[in-house]
Design a protein around this motif. Structure first.
Motif, PDB file in Angstrom:
ATOM      1  N   ASP A 174     -38.993  19.368   1.992  1.00  0.00           N
ATOM      2  CA  ASP A 174     -39.013  20.086   0.708  1.00  0.00           C
ATOM      3  C   ASP A 174     -38.457  21.498   0.874  1.00  0.00           C
ATOM      4  OD1 ASP A 174     -40.226  17.839  -0.218  1.00  0.00           O
ATOM      5  OD2 ASP A 174     -42.178  18.759  -0.636  1.00  0.00           O
ATOM      6  N   ILE A 176     -38.476  25.180  -0.558  1.00  0.00           N
ATOM      7  CA  ILE A 176     -39.373  26.015  -1.363  1.00  0.00           C
ATOM      8  C   ILE A 176     -38.719  27.374  -1.602  1.00  0.00           C
ATOM      9  CG2 ILE A 176     -41.636  27.108  -1.491  1.00  0.00           C
ATOM     10  CD1 ILE A 176     -42.676  24.880   0.349  1.00  0.00           C
ATOM     11  N   ASP A 178     -39.444  30.824  -2.682  1.00  0.00           N
ATOM     12  CA  ASP A 178     -40.690  31.578  -2.831  1.00  0.00           C
ATOM     13  C   ASP A 178     -40.496  32.997  -3.347  1.00  0.00           C
ATOM     14  OD1 ASP A 178     -39.554  32.649  -0.556  1.00  0.00           O
ATOM     15  OD2 ASP A 178     -40.997  31.728   0.802  1.00  0.00           O
ATOM     16  N   THR A 195     -40.344  24.290  -5.920  1.00  0.00           N
ATOM     17  CA  THR A 195     -40.150  23.282  -4.875  1.00  0.00           C
ATOM     18  C   THR A 195     -39.069  22.292  -5.309  1.00  0.00           C
ATOM     19  OG1 THR A 195     -42.451  23.448  -4.136  1.00  0.00           O
ATOM     20  CG2 THR A 195     -41.241  21.464  -3.510  1.00  0.00           C
ATOM     21  N   CYS A 226     -36.003  31.524   0.697  1.00  0.00           N
ATOM     22  CA  CYS A 226     -36.528  30.152   0.767  1.00  0.00           C
ATOM     23  C   CYS A 226     -36.871  29.815   2.212  1.00  0.00           C
ATOM     24  CB  CYS A 226     -35.500  29.169   0.203  1.00  0.00           C
ATOM     25  SG  CYS A 226     -33.993  29.077   1.186  1.00  0.00           S
TER      26      CYS A 226
END
Length: 230
Positions: A174, A176, A178, A195, A226
């Motif tokens: 995955d 992500i 952030d 996500t 990320c």
């Protein structure tokens, strides 16, 4: 009686000449055996390794000649193959260790690197050894952007132009998102953290608010943070 003495003197002279010739010939034979370099292996295959491994192999360099072997230079074809030699001077019949450490960061698949050795061996003043590695990448998310630059053209104050791009996850884990850093004039339409599953894409739209900005050419940037290890 005098004649016999002369014969003895002649015989002794011949013996001395023969002895001197043998000593000279022995010295000449020794000097004709220069240092000779040899390796425990000329090629080493590390096999399959992960991207976060740091495999090590020690090559043995031996001097099989009759004179001191002097290693003047050890050079790798790539900084990914670090070398450390235990001794530059190798006496006849003795050995030294050449430690090779491979850093596979950034590599994927089969990798082949050469290490060049220079010495005073007259037959092999320059020679090489080779290391082979097959690097298996560590599963990770991989972020790809559809675009990284936009030209909004000529706009007027109070305009609210938008620009859109796609974030794609081409990795195995995955992805992500952030954090997104942008100036106060730029807003985005997504919630953080975001996500993105492996193989999927996410379209992101930014809006630029020009109402409070000074007139003239404007350059702004957006930074996306990320968990892509790259």
């Amino acid at each position: 009686m005098v004649r016999k003495n002369k014969i003895i003197i002649i015989l002794i002279s011949i013996v001395v000449i023969i002895g001197a010739f043998l000593i000279f010939n022995n010295i000449q034979n020794k000097s004709s055996q220069p240092p000779t370099i040899s390796f425990s292996e000329e090629e080493w295959d590390f096999g399959k390794i992960k991207e976060d491994e740091r495999p090590v192999h020690i090559f043995t360099i031996k001097n099989t000649g009759r004179e001191e072997l002097i290693i003047s230079r050890v050079r790798s074809s790539c900084g990914c193959a670090a070398t450390m030699l235990s001794s530059d001077n190798i006496q006849p019949g003795k050995s030294a260790e050449l430690k090779v450490t491979f850093n596979p960061t950034g590599y994927n698949g089969l990798v082949k690197k050469d290490i060049y050795i220079e010495s005073n061996d007259p037959q092999l003043p320059k020679t090489k050894i080779t290391v082979i590695i097959e690097v298996e990448p560590i599963p990770s998310p991989k972020a790809f952007l559809s675009n990284s630059q936009w030209d909004l053209g000529l706009i007027s104050q109070e305009d609210l132009p938008t620009f859109t791009f796609t974030i794609e996850n081409k990795g195995e884990l995955d992805l992500i998102i952030d954090k997104i850093d942008a100036s106060e004039y730029i807003q985005c339409d997504i919630e953080i953290p975001l996500t993105i599953l492996p193989g999927e894409k996410q379209e992101v739209t930014f809006t630029y608010d020009s109402s409070q900005h000074e007139l003239g050419e404007v350059r702004e940037s957006v930074r996306i943070y990320c968990n892509d290890p790259r």
